[in-house]
Design a protein around this motif. Structure first.
Motif, PDB file in Angstrom:
ATOM      1  N   HIS A   1      20.165   5.251  -4.977  1.00 55.96           N
ATOM      2  CA  HIS A   1      19.018   6.159  -4.996  1.00 55.96           C
ATOM      3  C   HIS A   1      18.357   6.196  -6.376  1.00 55.96           C
ATOM      4  O   HIS A   1      17.121   6.150  -6.493  1.00 55.96           O
ATOM      5  CB  HIS A   1      19.466   7.562  -4.587  1.00 55.96           C
ATOM      6  CG  HIS A   1      20.292   7.568  -3.341  1.00 55.96           C
ATOM      7  ND1 HIS A   1      21.644   7.289  -3.359  1.00 55.96           N
ATOM      8  CD2 HIS A   1      19.958   7.772  -2.044  1.00 55.96           C
ATOM      9  CE1 HIS A   1      22.107   7.333  -2.113  1.00 55.96           C
ATOM     10  NE2 HIS A   1      21.106   7.616  -1.302  1.00 55.96           N
ATOM     11  N   LEU A   2      19.192   6.267  -7.413  1.00 55.60           N
ATOM     12  CA  LEU A   2      18.644   6.233  -8.774  1.00 55.60           C
ATOM     13  C   LEU A   2      17.922   4.926  -9.040  1.00 55.60           C
ATOM     14  O   LEU A   2      16.827   4.901  -9.610  1.00 55.60           O
ATOM     15  CB  LEU A   2      19.772   6.413  -9.797  1.00 55.60           C
ATOM     16  CG  LEU A   2      20.299   7.835  -9.998  1.00 55.60           C
ATOM     17  CD1 LEU A   2      21.557   7.806 -10.852  1.00 55.60           C
ATOM     18  CD2 LEU A   2      19.244   8.721 -10.644  1.00 55.60           C
ATOM     19  N   SER A   3      18.519   3.818  -8.605  1.00 60.22           N
ATOM     20  CA  SER A   3      17.926   2.503  -8.862  1.00 60.22           C
ATOM     21  C   SER A   3      16.571   2.350  -8.185  1.00 60.22           C
ATOM     22  O   SER A   3      15.603   1.915  -8.808  1.00 60.22           O
ATOM     23  CB  SER A   3      18.878   1.395  -8.389  1.00 60.22           C
ATOM     24  OG  SER A   3      20.053   1.376  -9.158  1.00 60.22           O
ATOM     25  N   ILE A   4      16.496   2.711  -6.889  1.00 61.31           N
ATOM     26  CA  ILE A   4      15.235   2.495  -6.172  1.00 61.31           C
ATOM     27  C   ILE A   4      14.130   3.376  -6.741  1.00 61.31           C
ATOM     28  O   ILE A   4      12.981   2.948  -6.878  1.00 61.31           O
ATOM     29  CB  ILE A   4      15.417   2.720  -4.647  1.00 61.31           C
ATOM     30  CG1 ILE A   4      14.207   2.170  -3.876  1.00 61.31           C
ATOM     31  CG2 ILE A   4      15.652   4.177  -4.306  1.00 61.31           C
ATOM     32  CD1 ILE A   4      14.111   0.676  -3.834  1.00 61.31           C
ATOM     33  N   VAL A   5      14.467   4.615  -7.115  1.00 60.30           N
ATOM     34  CA  VAL A   5      13.456   5.510  -7.698  1.00 60.30           C
ATOM     35  C   VAL A   5      13.009   4.994  -9.056  1.00 60.30           C
ATOM     36  O   VAL A   5      11.811   4.986  -9.376  1.00 60.30           O
ATOM     37  CB  VAL A   5      13.996   6.953  -7.796  1.00 60.30           C
ATOM     38  CG1 VAL A   5      13.037   7.829  -8.594  1.00 60.30           C
ATOM     39  CG2 VAL A   5      14.195   7.542  -6.408  1.00 60.30           C
ATOM     40  N   GLN A   6      13.953   4.539  -9.877  1.00 59.88           N
ATOM     41  CA  GLN A   6      13.604   4.042 -11.210  1.00 59.88           C
ATOM     42  C   GLN A   6      12.752   2.777 -11.132  1.00 59.88           C
ATOM     43  O   GLN A   6      11.761   2.637 -11.847  1.00 59.88           O
ATOM     44  CB  GLN A   6      14.871   3.791 -12.026  1.00 59.88           C
ATOM     45  CG  GLN A   6      15.558   5.074 -12.466  1.00 59.88           C
ATOM     46  CD  GLN A   6      16.855   4.811 -13.208  1.00 59.88           C
ATOM     47  OE1 GLN A   6      17.499   3.791 -13.030  1.00 59.88           O
ATOM     48  NE2 GLN A   6      17.245   5.754 -14.048  1.00 59.88           N
TER      49      GLN A   6
ATOM     50  N   LYS B   1       0.812  -1.226   0.000  1.00 61.97           N
ATOM     51  CA  LYS B   1       0.000   0.000   0.000  1.00 61.97           C
ATOM     52  C   LYS B   1       0.840   1.269   0.000  1.00 61.97           C
ATOM     53  O   LYS B   1       0.591   2.197  -0.758  1.00 61.97           O
ATOM     54  CB  LYS B   1      -0.930   0.005   1.226  1.00 61.97           C
ATOM     55  CG  LYS B   1      -2.097  -0.955   1.118  1.00 61.97           C
ATOM     56  CD  LYS B   1      -3.008  -0.832   2.339  1.00 61.97           C
ATOM     57  CE  LYS B   1      -4.144  -1.838   2.277  1.00 61.97           C
ATOM     58  NZ  LYS B   1      -4.982  -1.783   3.506  1.00 61.97           N
ATOM     59  N   HIS B   2       1.825   1.320   0.902  1.00 67.36           N
ATOM     60  CA  HIS B   2       2.603   2.554   1.064  1.00 67.36           C
ATOM     61  C   HIS B   2       4.094   2.265   0.962  1.00 67.36           C
ATOM     62  O   HIS B   2       4.586   1.311   1.585  1.00 67.36           O
ATOM     63  CB  HIS B   2       2.301   3.220   2.411  1.00 67.36           C
ATOM     64  CG  HIS B   2       0.861   3.539   2.618  1.00 67.36           C
ATOM     65  ND1 HIS B   2       0.208   4.514   1.894  1.00 67.36           N
ATOM     66  CD2 HIS B   2      -0.064   3.004   3.454  1.00 67.36           C
ATOM     67  CE1 HIS B   2      -1.053   4.575   2.286  1.00 67.36           C
ATOM     68  NE2 HIS B   2      -1.245   3.662   3.221  1.00 67.36           N
ATOM     69  N   LYS B   3       4.794   3.116   0.207  1.00 68.11           N
ATOM     70  CA  LYS B   3       6.244   2.964   0.031  1.00 68.11           C
ATOM     71  C   LYS B   3       6.903   4.261   0.453  1.00 68.11           C
ATOM     72  O   LYS B   3       6.597   5.320  -0.092  1.00 68.11           O
ATOM     73  CB  LYS B   3       6.568   2.623  -1.419  1.00 68.11           C
ATOM     74  CG  LYS B   3       5.819   1.394  -1.915  1.00 68.11           C
ATOM     75  CD  LYS B   3       5.879   1.258  -3.420  1.00 68.11           C
ATOM     76  CE  LYS B   3       4.814   0.309  -3.930  1.00 68.11           C
ATOM     77  NZ  LYS B   3       3.444   0.863  -3.826  1.00 68.11           N
ATOM     78  N   ILE B   4       7.808   4.169   1.409  1.00 69.09           N
ATOM     79  CA  ILE B   4       8.453   5.341   1.985  1.00 69.09           C
ATOM     80  C   ILE B   4       9.962   5.173   1.896  1.00 69.09           C
ATOM     81  O   ILE B   4      10.506   4.155   2.349  1.00 69.09           O
ATOM     82  CB  ILE B   4       8.044   5.526   3.467  1.00 69.09           C
ATOM     83  CG1 ILE B   4       6.522   5.685   3.589  1.00 69.09           C
ATOM     84  CG2 ILE B   4       8.765   6.711   4.085  1.00 69.09           C
ATOM     85  CD1 ILE B   4       6.018   5.599   5.019  1.00 69.09           C
ATOM     86  N   LEU B   5      10.667   6.160   1.336  1.00 66.97           N
ATOM     87  CA  LEU B   5      12.124   6.149   1.287  1.00 66.97           C
ATOM     88  C   LEU B   5      12.666   7.045   2.391  1.00 66.97           C
ATOM     89  O   LEU B   5      12.155   8.141   2.609  1.00 66.97           O
ATOM     90  CB  LEU B   5      12.639   6.650  -0.068  1.00 66.97           C
ATOM     91  CG  LEU B   5      12.068   6.004  -1.343  1.00 66.97           C
ATOM     92  CD1 LEU B   5      12.851   6.486  -2.560  1.00 66.97           C
ATOM     93  CD2 LEU B   5      12.099   4.491  -1.261  1.00 66.97           C
ATOM     94  N   VAL B   6      13.694   6.580   3.080  1.00 65.75           N
ATOM     95  CA  VAL B   6      14.370   7.390   4.098  1.00 65.75           C
ATOM     96  C   VAL B   6      15.717   7.807   3.530  1.00 65.75           C
ATOM     97  O   VAL B   6      16.569   6.959   3.239  1.00 65.75           O
ATOM     98  CB  VAL B   6      14.538   6.611   5.418  1.00 65.75           C
ATOM     99  CG1 VAL B   6      15.246   7.477   6.459  1.00 65.75           C
ATOM    100  CG2 VAL B   6      13.174   6.158   5.949  1.00 65.75           C
ATOM    101  N   LEU B   7      15.901   9.124   3.343  1.00 62.58           N
ATOM    102  CA  LEU B   7      17.058   9.659   2.632  1.00 62.58           C
ATOM    103  C   LEU B   7      17.794  10.698   3.463  1.00 62.58           C
ATOM    104  O   LEU B   7      17.251  11.267   4.402  1.00 62.58           O
ATOM    105  CB  LEU B   7      16.623  10.340   1.327  1.00 62.58           C
ATOM    106  CG  LEU B   7      15.749   9.584   0.328  1.00 62.58           C
ATOM    107  CD1 LEU B   7      15.328  10.529  -0.789  1.00 62.58           C
ATOM    108  CD2 LEU B   7      16.498   8.398  -0.250  1.00 62.58           C
ATOM    109  N   SER B   8      19.039  10.956   3.065  1.00 64.91           N
ATOM    110  CA  SER B   8      19.790  12.113   3.551  1.00 64.91           C
ATOM    111  C   SER B   8      21.060  12.201   2.726  1.00 64.91           C
ATOM    112  O   SER B   8      21.682  11.188   2.434  1.00 64.91           O
ATOM    113  CB  SER B   8      20.159  11.984   5.028  1.00 64.91           C
ATOM    114  OG  SER B   8      20.937  13.100   5.421  1.00 64.91           O
ATOM    115  N   GLY B   9      21.424  13.411   2.348  1.00 66.31           N
ATOM    116  CA  GLY B   9      22.677  13.567   1.617  1.00 66.31           C
ATOM    117  C   GLY B   9      23.883  13.324   2.503  1.00 66.31           C
ATOM    118  O   GLY B   9      24.979  13.096   2.020  1.00 66.31           O
TER     119      GLY B   9
END
Length: 328
Positions: free
Chosen positions: A186-191, A60-68
């Protein structure tokens, strides 16, 4: 990689399939179509994207946890978010660790040394509780000190397998813990998730400018790849002495901290989590901080932040359903 209907967006800086640098430019590293472009073939979407789309239909829900920035507490926050969401026993929660070179989630979740088993339906994730499962490259290593020395394409392949080949089952929340930066993972998971709807990213920072500087780059990355931002969490935000109750700023917000940054960039500040030595201790022992220290100010902050994330996901899900009905 040329953009087609149903295909993932090209990485930022993509030279295009007609360029002599197609598949060879720095921006091509980690792109699913790198080999095809380098060979001069026609642009085509990776078939795995459609397979992943089918797999993700029951998430149902997909959440990415990010930080530069590294060291700001992404994995700690991801683990606490998973524990917090799993407090509702009616919800199924999955935590995916795509920090390929520094997989700390197995240690934090108390399942270090566990192994992944394979069945006819795919890889079985490791369960922390009946409604909380985890997948990490850490489960595939022979020991916790083993180094993963991989280039972009191999990292890309591992993330593809995690999304396509793991038997996640029906999941309410899939939380993806990422490494610092704006690169291959990051590119892979978004794509790979581009065609299956991502609720958004939670961006973690600490108050000082040296962290905020890199976090702004991460926010810029989200805008460029059209990844919605749920909000920002300021971690290690002050320290309240447990004896005298006086608050000290261990990492002074010299430029206004996350609050000022969010105001300037028109992004939601989900909350601030104060430093608590017990958080690090709980992570090292693989225990839930919520259960160990339920009365800590940090626990209260986490609960408020998690509630805001749940509200965002619920609203987002309702909007998506209305949008889909309008298209029918």
């Amino acid at each position: 990689m040329a953009e087609e209907a149903g295909a993932a967006p090209p990485p930022h800086g993509c030279p295009g399939t007609s360029s002599a640098q197609a598949g060879r430019a720095a921006a091509c590293q980690g792109c699913p179509s790198q080999g095809l472009c380098a060979a001069g073939g026609p642009a085509a979407s990776d078939p795995a994207i459609e397979e992943i789309k089918e797999k993700m239909k029951i998430v149902k829900h997909k959440i990415l946890v990010l930080s530069g920035k590294g060291g700001v507490g992404k994995s700690t926050f991801s683990a606490h978010l998973a524990h917090g969401l799993a407090k509702d026993e009616t919800k199924q929660v999955a935590l995916l660790d795509i920090d390929i070179c520094g997989p700390s989630i197995p240690k934090i979740m108390g399942i270090e040394g566990e192994q992944v088993h394979q069945s006819g339906s795919g890889w079985s994730p490791v369960y922390v509780e009946e409604n909380l499962c985890v997948m990490s490259v850490g489960f595939l290593l022979s020991g916790p000190d083993d180094a993963v020395i991989w280039r972009g394409p191999k990292k890309n392949g591992m993330i593809k397998q995690f999304l396509r080949d793991v038997d996640w089952g029906e999941i309410d929340y899939l939380i993806v813990d990422t490494p610092p930066g704006t690169s291959d993972e990051h590119l892979s998971i978004v794509q790979y998730l581009s065609s299956s709807h991502i609720d958004g990213a939670i961006i973690i920072t600490t108050p000082q400018e040296v962290a905020l500087q890199d976090v702004r780059k991460e926010i810029n990355f989200c805008h460029k790849v059209k990844l919605p931002i749920i909000g920002v969490v300021e971690n290690m935000s002050g320290f309240v002495c447990p004896k005298c109750k006086i608050e000290s700023q261990i990492f002074p917000p010299t430029t206004g901290g996350a609050e000022k940054m969010c105001q300037n960039l028109n992004i939601s500040l989900l909350g601030k989590v104060p430093l608590d030595p017990q958080i690090g201790k709980s992570c090292d022992q693989g225990q839930s901080f919520f259960s160990e220290i339920p009365d800590s100010p940090a626990t209260s902050s986490y609960r408020n932040i998690i509630q805001r994330i749940q509200e965002h996901c619920g609203f987002h899900h309702s909007q998506e359903k209305l949008s889909n009905q309008g298209m029918e």
